[in-house]
Design an enzyme around this catalytic site. Structure first.
Site, PDB file in Angstrom:
ATOM      1  N   SER A   1       0.860  -1.192   0.000  1.00 35.25           N
ATOM      2  CA  SER A   1       0.000   0.000   0.000  1.00 35.25           C
ATOM      3  C   SER A   1       0.893   1.237   0.000  1.00 35.25           C
ATOM      4  O   SER A   1       2.069   1.170   0.401  1.00 35.25           O
ATOM      5  CB  SER A   1      -0.876   0.000   1.264  1.00 35.25           C
ATOM      6  OG  SER A   1      -1.519   1.243   1.444  1.00 35.25           O
TER       7      SER A   1
ATOM      8  N   TYR B   1      -1.771   0.346  10.816  1.00 39.14           N
ATOM      9  CA  TYR B   1      -1.787  -0.103   9.424  1.00 39.14           C
ATOM     10  C   TYR B   1      -0.501   0.288   8.713  1.00 39.14           C
ATOM     11  O   TYR B   1       0.103  -0.520   8.003  1.00 39.14           O
ATOM     12  CB  TYR B   1      -2.997   0.487   8.707  1.00 39.14           C
ATOM     13  CG  TYR B   1      -3.168   0.008   7.290  1.00 39.14           C
ATOM     14  CD1 TYR B   1      -3.299  -1.347   7.006  1.00 39.14           C
ATOM     15  CD2 TYR B   1      -3.225   0.912   6.234  1.00 39.14           C
ATOM     16  CE1 TYR B   1      -3.472  -1.793   5.699  1.00 39.14           C
ATOM     17  CE2 TYR B   1      -3.401   0.476   4.931  1.00 39.14           C
ATOM     18  CZ  TYR B   1      -3.513  -0.871   4.662  1.00 39.14           C
ATOM     19  OH  TYR B   1      -3.681  -1.312   3.362  1.00 39.14           O
TER      20      TYR B   1
END
Length: 251
Positions: free
Chosen positions: A136, A149
């Site tokens: 990501s 995250y």
């Protein structure tokens, strides 16, 4: 089996399901891996050549069974797409829920390592393998409320980069794909634990966020280049997103 085998984790929905469908079109026998049997059955039924394996990538026993089922297919294992992952919560570090952090690390990082380690002998034996890690843009930069995250995705990115160094000289490419804002049915909803309003707010005013098929297209492109070509990293965002904190929204 003469068709090359592609193993896709997190294949029951979103990017994983889109990637499985696209790789089927590209001529792979797709091994679709996820926890939800009903979702996998529906997906596999729509593909020209596919096998469903119900497995949890946090389980050593499940991954051992996955390896056995892939081996039994008898074809060359040429592609592994480490897609399974996710985010939970948006608390500050001060308010961190350590159970959520632990889950994110277990799935995004250790899950990638567990599956990759288990399948490496088969990938190497194919003589022309590719490992794709779906990380990501959160693995490249941090933001408030995303500590758990971003920490997990930074670690996953480190795993991909380390693998590329360690596998140098062997016939295995390592590709990292870092999506920005991708609108899928479940990612934001899971992150906010079913709060539809919070999930929809993430994409509010963004006319054209990325969709799962956009990332599947990136996976297919990297996997189908001549094998001497390694695409180290693709950072892919919607046009509206110039950076993690810079998103154009219309009213």
């Amino acid at each position: 089996m003469s068709s090359p085998i592609a193993v896709v984790t997190g294949a029951s929905s979103g990017i994983g399901a889109a990637t499985a469908r696209r790789l089927g079109v590209e001529g792979f026998h797709v091994v679709a891996v996820a926890r939800r049997a009903a979702h996998l059955s529906s997906l596999v039924a729509s593909l020209p050549a596919a096998t469903a394996v119900v497995a949890d990538i946090t389980s050593d026993a499940d991954i051992s069974r996955l390896v056995a089922e892939v081996t039994a297919l008898g074809g060359p294992v040429e592609l592994l797409v480490n897609n399974a992952g996710g985010a939970i919560g948006a608390e500050t570090v001060e308010e961190a829920d350590l159970a959520d952090w632990q889950w994110m690390f277990e799935v995004n990082v250790l899950g990638t390592v567990r599956v990759t380690k288990a399948l490496l002998p088969l990938l190497s034996a194919s003589g022309r393998a590719t490992i794709v890690v779906i990380s990501s843009t959160a693995g490249l930069i941090v933001y408030e409320g995303g500590g758990g995250y971003t920490a997990a995705k930074h670690a996953q990115t480190a795993v991909a980069e380390t693998l590329r160094l360690e596998l140098n000289g062997r016939p295995i490419r390592v590709v990292e794909i870092d999506p920005g804002m991708v609108k899928t049915d479940e990612f934001a909803l899971k992150r906010f634990e079913g709060d539809t309003a919070k999930a929809e707010a993430v994409y509010k005013g963004v006319e054209f966020p990325l969709v799962a098929d956009d990332i599947a297209d990136c996976v297919a492109w990297t996997a189908t280049r001549p094998h001497h070509v390694n695409i180290d990293r693709i950072v892919v965002r919607p046009l509206a997103q110039a950076a993690q904190h810079k998103v154009h929204r219309v009213s």
